[in-house]
Design a protein around this motif. Structure first.
Motif, PDB file in Angstrom:
ATOM      1  N   HIS A  35       0.865  -1.175   0.000  1.00  0.00           N
ATOM      2  CA  HIS A  35       0.000   0.000   0.000  1.00  0.00           C
ATOM      3  C   HIS A  35       0.905   1.229   0.000  1.00  0.00           C
ATOM      4  CE1 HIS A  35      -2.705   3.136   1.515  1.00  0.00           C
ATOM      5  NE2 HIS A  35      -3.697   2.384   1.065  1.00  0.00           N
ATOM      6  N   TYR A  36       0.995   1.896  -1.148  1.00  0.00           N
ATOM      7  CA  TYR A  36       1.890   3.040  -1.277  1.00  0.00           C
ATOM      8  C   TYR A  36       1.296   4.282  -0.605  1.00  0.00           C
ATOM      9  CZ  TYR A  36       4.162   0.198  -4.894  1.00  0.00           C
ATOM     10  OH  TYR A  36       4.805  -0.800  -5.578  1.00  0.00           O
ATOM     11  N   ASP A  37       2.169   5.249  -0.327  1.00  0.00           N
ATOM     12  CA  ASP A  37       1.735   6.489   0.325  1.00  0.00           C
ATOM     13  C   ASP A  37       0.736   7.269  -0.519  1.00  0.00           C
ATOM     14  OD1 ASP A  37       3.393   5.909   2.440  1.00  0.00           O
ATOM     15  OD2 ASP A  37       5.060   7.144   1.703  1.00  0.00           O
ATOM     16  N   SER A  38       0.812   7.105  -1.834  1.00  0.00           N
ATOM     17  CA  SER A  38      -0.081   7.841  -2.723  1.00  0.00           C
ATOM     18  C   SER A  38      -1.466   7.206  -2.844  1.00  0.00           C
ATOM     19  CB  SER A  38       0.536   7.944  -4.119  1.00  0.00           C
ATOM     20  OG  SER A  38       0.835   6.655  -4.642  1.00  0.00           O
ATOM     21  N   MET A  39      -1.651   6.017  -2.253  1.00  0.00           N
ATOM     22  CA  MET A  39      -2.929   5.310  -2.336  1.00  0.00           C
ATOM     23  C   MET A  39      -3.867   5.754  -1.219  1.00  0.00           C
ATOM     24  SD  MET A  39      -1.339   1.531  -3.260  1.00  0.00           S
ATOM     25  CE  MET A  39      -2.913   0.662  -3.201  1.00  0.00           C
ATOM     26  N   ASP A  40      -5.161   5.749  -1.517  1.00  0.00           N
ATOM     27  CA  ASP A  40      -6.166   6.115  -0.519  1.00  0.00           C
ATOM     28  C   ASP A  40      -6.345   5.000   0.508  1.00  0.00           C
ATOM     29  OD1 ASP A  40      -6.528   8.417  -1.935  1.00  0.00           O
ATOM     30  OD2 ASP A  40      -8.460   7.838  -2.826  1.00  0.00           O
ATOM     31  N   ASP A  41      -6.896   5.382   1.666  1.00  0.00           N
ATOM     32  CA  ASP A  41      -7.222   4.382   2.683  1.00  0.00           C
ATOM     33  C   ASP A  41      -8.273   3.430   2.134  1.00  0.00           C
ATOM     34  OD1 ASP A  41      -5.509   5.647   4.405  1.00  0.00           O
ATOM     35  OD2 ASP A  41      -7.086   6.884   5.320  1.00  0.00           O
ATOM     36  N   GLN A  43      -7.824   1.425  -0.304  1.00  0.00           N
ATOM     37  CA  GLN A  43      -7.475   1.055  -1.687  1.00  0.00           C
ATOM     38  C   GLN A  43      -6.466  -0.079  -1.653  1.00  0.00           C
ATOM     39  OE1 GLN A  43      -5.933   4.311  -4.051  1.00  0.00           O
ATOM     40  NE2 GLN A  43      -5.124   2.938  -5.616  1.00  0.00           N
ATOM     41  N   THR A  44      -6.763  -1.170  -2.342  1.00  0.00           N
ATOM     42  CA  THR A  44      -5.875  -2.337  -2.325  1.00  0.00           C
ATOM     43  C   THR A  44      -5.227  -2.608  -3.688  1.00  0.00           C
ATOM     44  OG1 THR A  44      -7.764  -3.796  -2.790  1.00  0.00           O
ATOM     45  CG2 THR A  44      -7.193  -3.435  -0.472  1.00  0.00           C
ATOM     46  N   ILE A  45      -5.710  -1.972  -4.730  1.00  0.00           N
ATOM     47  CA  ILE A  45      -5.139  -2.135  -6.074  1.00  0.00           C
ATOM     48  C   ILE A  45      -4.458  -0.831  -6.467  1.00  0.00           C
ATOM     49  CG2 ILE A  45      -5.604  -2.654  -8.504  1.00  0.00           C
ATOM     50  CD1 ILE A  45      -8.080  -4.173  -7.632  1.00  0.00           C
ATOM     51  N   ALA A  46      -3.188  -0.902  -6.781  1.00  0.00           N
ATOM     52  CA  ALA A  46      -2.420   0.301  -7.109  1.00  0.00           C
ATOM     53  C   ALA A  46      -2.716   0.770  -8.531  1.00  0.00           C
ATOM     54  CB  ALA A  46      -0.927   0.025  -6.957  1.00  0.00           C
ATOM     55  N   TYR A  47      -2.814   2.076  -8.685  1.00  0.00           N
ATOM     56  CA  TYR A  47      -2.868   2.664 -10.023  1.00  0.00           C
ATOM     57  C   TYR A  47      -1.479   2.546 -10.664  1.00  0.00           C
ATOM     58  CZ  TYR A  47      -7.385   4.977  -9.150  1.00  0.00           C
ATOM     59  OH  TYR A  47      -8.711   5.248  -8.910  1.00  0.00           O
ATOM     60  N   ILE A  48      -1.434   2.644 -11.969  1.00  0.00           N
ATOM     61  CA  ILE A  48      -0.135   2.703 -12.658  1.00  0.00           C
ATOM     62  C   ILE A  48       0.675   3.858 -12.092  1.00  0.00           C
ATOM     63  CG2 ILE A  48       1.019   3.053 -14.881  1.00  0.00           C
ATOM     64  CD1 ILE A  48      -1.479   1.907 -16.228  1.00  0.00           C
ATOM     65  N   SER A 195     -14.349   3.416  -1.976  1.00  0.00           N
ATOM     66  CA  SER A 195     -14.804   2.179  -2.595  1.00  0.00           C
ATOM     67  C   SER A 195     -14.678   2.196  -4.105  1.00  0.00           C
ATOM     68  CB  SER A 195     -16.267   1.911  -2.209  1.00  0.00           C
ATOM     69  OG  SER A 195     -17.115   2.964  -2.667  1.00  0.00           O
ATOM     70  N   LYS A 196     -14.541   3.390  -4.690  1.00  0.00           N
ATOM     71  CA  LYS A 196     -14.442   3.505  -6.149  1.00  0.00           C
ATOM     72  C   LYS A 196     -12.994   3.553  -6.634  1.00  0.00           C
ATOM     73  CE  LYS A 196     -18.917   5.715  -6.938  1.00  0.00           C
ATOM     74  NZ  LYS A 196     -19.643   6.866  -7.529  1.00  0.00           N
ATOM     75  N   GLN A 197     -12.042   3.533  -5.717  1.00  0.00           N
ATOM     76  CA  GLN A 197     -10.644   3.645  -6.128  1.00  0.00           C
ATOM     77  C   GLN A 197     -10.113   2.346  -6.738  1.00  0.00           C
ATOM     78  OE1 GLN A 197      -9.295   6.667  -6.247  1.00  0.00           O
ATOM     79  NE2 GLN A 197     -11.331   7.213  -5.466  1.00  0.00           N
ATOM     80  N   ASN A 198     -10.521   1.209  -6.195  1.00  0.00           N
ATOM     81  CA  ASN A 198     -10.095  -0.059  -6.792  1.00  0.00           C
ATOM     82  C   ASN A 198     -10.646  -0.246  -8.203  1.00  0.00           C
ATOM     83  OD1 ASN A 198      -8.461  -0.892  -4.691  1.00  0.00           O
ATOM     84  ND2 ASN A 198     -10.082  -2.040  -3.657  1.00  0.00           N
ATOM     85  N   PRO A 199     -11.947   0.002  -8.432  1.00  0.00           N
ATOM     86  CA  PRO A 199     -12.442  -0.056  -9.822  1.00  0.00           C
ATOM     87  C   PRO A 199     -11.723   0.933 -10.728  1.00  0.00           C
ATOM     88  CG  PRO A 199     -14.277  -0.095  -8.293  1.00  0.00           C
ATOM     89  CD  PRO A 199     -13.054   0.190  -7.477  1.00  0.00           C
ATOM     90  N   GLY A 200     -11.389   2.113 -10.192  1.00  0.00           N
ATOM     91  CA  GLY A 200     -10.662   3.102 -10.983  1.00  0.00           C
ATOM     92  C   GLY A 200      -9.293   2.599 -11.394  1.00  0.00           C
TER      93      GLY A 200
END
Length: 276
Positions: A35-41, A43-48, A195-200
């Protein structure tokens, strides 16, 4: 045997893009899906962008730059090849204008990708989001203009060069799919709901891999410009069929002949430095 030519530009671009994406995804998984610092609380899937803002930032910047530079070289090559009749030429002001504008928006999209990789989401989140919009918007607008261009010249050459309409449909599918995915992606990243960050994130990876298909489609566009012993470039073949060049057809293959038969002297039997 195919000669190395302009079609190598989109091939290098696509290979670089896919290799970069796979390397980033595999690295994130092998590191235990951190879980990177740039990820939201939550959020389990990292963006590119999350992966690219960490230790793989040099790869992200270099890979993005190589991808768009070679892709834009493909755009420029396609314009020059049509102008020089090595590909089927444009037939009106509208398709020529679309071709020029498509290059402009492709360059804008290229700038967006390079800048979003430099101004990462961890240190420059607002700038990063803006450059994502420039990247996606630039290449989607470019693809729409290319579709218009290919539809017009594909209709004009529908009997001689069916590959033009095939390429049009490939790019049209890309535009429709990318627009749908981009809208969904924009809704997800614009929402404050975790909840929408993983789908994003899933949509971002999907958009990126789908972009590869668009890049590869330019290999199909540029291959007809290759000149070999048994193949005449697409545009010259059309001129030959209209009486502009002399040529013969044997077993469905176009064989090119010398452009002139006038007193060739000791060079008889040679064409552009090659024995025929």
């Amino acid at each position: 045997m195919w000669i190395i030519s302009f079609w190598i530009f989109p091939l290098v671009s696509a290979c670089m893009w896919v290799a970069m994406l796979i390397a980033m995804l595999v690295t994130w998984v092998q590191d235990g899906r951190p879980h990177y610092d740039s990820m939201d609380d939550g959020q389990t899937i990292a963006y590119i962008s999350d992966v690219g803002a960490q230790g793989l930032k040099p790869l992200f910047v270099a890979g993005s730059a190589v991808t768009v530079v070679f892709l834009d070289l493909a755009f420029l090559s396609e314009r020059w090849l049509r102008h020089s009749n090595q590909l089927a030429s444009n037939k009106g002001r509208l398709d020529k204008t679309c071709a020029i504008l498509s290059i402009f928006f492709a360059i804008a999209g290229a700038a967006g990708l390079i800048l979003l990789s430099v101004f990462d989401t961890l240190r420059h989140p607002k700038l990063h989001d803006g450059f994502i919009g420039l990247f996606i918007g630039g290449y989607v607008a470019s693809a729409i203009l290319v579709c218009i261009e290919y539809l017009r010249i594909g209709i004009f050459y529908r009997r001689e060069h069916r590959v033009l309409l095939a390429s049009f449909f490939i790019k049209l599918v890309f535009v429709i799919v990318e627009l749908a995915l981009a809208i969904g992606f924009g809704v997800c990243i614009g929402s404050n709901e975790s909840s929408k960050q993983n789908p994003g994130a899933v949509l971002e990876w999907t958009i990126a891999f789908a972009f590869t298909g668009y890049v590869i489609s330019f290999v199909v566009d540029l291959l007809p410009s290759v000149r070999t012993r048994n193949h005449v470039p697409q545009g010259e073949k059309y001129l030959m069929s209209q009486g502009g060049f002399s040529g013969t057809r044997e077993e469905g293959v176009s064989i090119e002949e010398p452009l002139t038969q006038d007193s060739m002297g000791p060079t008889t039997g040679f064409y552009r430095g090659q024995r025929v």
